[in-house]
Design a protein around this motif. Structure first.
Motif, short mmCIF file in Angstrom:
data_model
loop_
_atom_site.label_atom_id
_atom_site.label_comp_id
_atom_site.label_asym_id
_atom_site.label_seq_id
_atom_site.Cartn_x
_atom_site.Cartn_y
_atom_site.Cartn_z
N TYR A 229 -2.43 4.93 -3.46
CA TYR A 229 -1.96 4.41 -4.77
C TYR A 229 -1.24 5.73 -5.44
CZ TYR A 229 -4.91 0.15 -4.39
OH TYR A 229 -5.46 -0.69 -3.59
N TYR B 78 2.08 1.38 -4.38
CA TYR B 78 1.01 0.98 -3.54
C TYR B 78 1.11 0.81 -1.99
CZ TYR B 78 -2.28 -2.57 -1.30
OH TYR B 78 -3.07 -3.21 -0.26
N SER C 1 -8.58 -2.85 -0.44
CA SER C 1 -8.61 -3.40 -1.55
C SER C 1 -10.28 -3.11 -2.22
CB SER C 1 -8.70 -5.19 -1.34
OG SER C 1 -7.20 -5.29 -1.11
N LEU D 141 -1.09 10.94 -10.44
CA LEU D 141 -2.47 10.79 -9.92
C LEU D 141 -2.38 9.99 -8.53
CD1 LEU D 141 -4.70 10.20 -12.97
CD2 LEU D 141 -4.90 12.25 -11.59
N GLN E 33 -10.97 2.52 -5.64
CA GLN E 33 -10.04 3.56 -5.66
C GLN E 33 -10.61 4.71 -6.19
OE1 GLN E 33 -6.25 2.50 -7.66
NE2 GLN E 33 -6.67 0.48 -6.92
N PHE F 59 0.51 2.29 -13.27
CA PHE F 59 0.45 2.09 -11.83
C PHE F 59 1.92 2.24 -11.20
CE2 PHE F 59 -0.04 0.55 -7.56
CZ PHE F 59 0.84 -0.57 -7.22
N TYR G 274 -0.23 6.91 -9.44
CA TYR G 274 -0.41 6.48 -10.84
C TYR G 274 0.25 7.67 -11.67
CZ TYR G 274 -3.71 2.83 -10.00
OH TYR G 274 -4.42 1.82 -9.32
#
Lengths: 112, 116
Positions: A33, A48, A98, A91, A101, A45, A35
């Motif tokens: 991910y 992904y 899933s 970040l 994180q 966000f 961010y």
């Protein structure tokens, strides 16, 4: 074991230049991910990746932003023609599918 | 859509006293809830999470959080605060039905200041 690593830790660039930010996820983590953390917007966000699947790019703030993930591991976030409003901490996080994180230390981008 | 509210920008607590950092959430499906802590110029560190099961979740550094479905809250607590707990705390939520596709939605963050 080794955590998520990001490079560079700091990047200062001039408005209009392109920048590349790199993320090395935790070994074995399939999800990655990106961010963005800024004073005005908080934590947002961006994108992904799950394994080698094509990412959902709808969270990217503009078409100047792109990201890729090579071989299901390392990821690069590219910002073209940087603007001052792109200044933020970027970040990266990774997880098993899933699950929780885990975040890297971030790249602080300053656009002059 | 999912959202998180942290109603307090800052919480001040005397060392040794109990602390609470508040969080409320909104998701369409069942929530997957997290607390992270951020020290100055550092990334986010995972503290604890709730998926299902016991409403009281225990995490790192003596922190715990209580899931309350009727109040849609997930407040962070610690029985006895330490000066070293002073940091920025983020609550986050993800809708379990969406897998990881939406990422995490974070609150604005709460500055926790523990006074000696």
């Amino acid at each position: 074991g080794a955590g998520v690593s990001q490079s560079p830790s700091n990047k200062v660039t001039e408005k209009g230049k392109d920048v590349e930010l790199r993320c090395d996820p935790i070994s074995g983590h399939t999800a990655l991910y990106w961010y963005r953390q800024s004073l005005g917007q908080g934590l947002e966000f961006l994108i992904y990746f799950q394994g080698n699947s094509a990412p959902d790019k709808s969270g990217l703030p503009s078409d100047r932003f792109s990201a890729e993930r090579t071989g299901g591991s390392v990821s690069t976030l590219t910002i073209q023609r940087t603007q001052q409003e792109d200044s933020a901490v970027y970040l990266c996080a990774s997880s098993s599918f899933s699950d929780t994180q885990y975040f890297g230390p971030g790249t602080r981008l300053t656009v002059l | 859509a999912q959202s998180v509210a942290q109603p307090e920008d800052q919480v001040n607590v005397a060392e040794g006293n109990p602390l609470t950092v508040k969080c409320t959430y909104s998701v369409s499906g069942n929530p997957y809830l997290f607390w992270y802590v951020q020290y100055p110029n550092r990334g986010l560190q995972f503290l604890l999470k709730y998926i299902t099961g016991d409403n009281l979740v225990k995490g790192s550094y003596g922190f715990e959080a209580e899931f309350n479905k009727s109040q849609t809250s997930f407040h962070l607590k610690k029985p006895s605060a330490l000066v070293s707990d002073s940091a920025l705390y983020f609550c986050a939520v993800r809708d379990l039905r969406r897998g990881g596709a939406d990422g995490l939605t974070f609150g604005k963050g709460t500055h926790l200041i523990i006074q000696p």
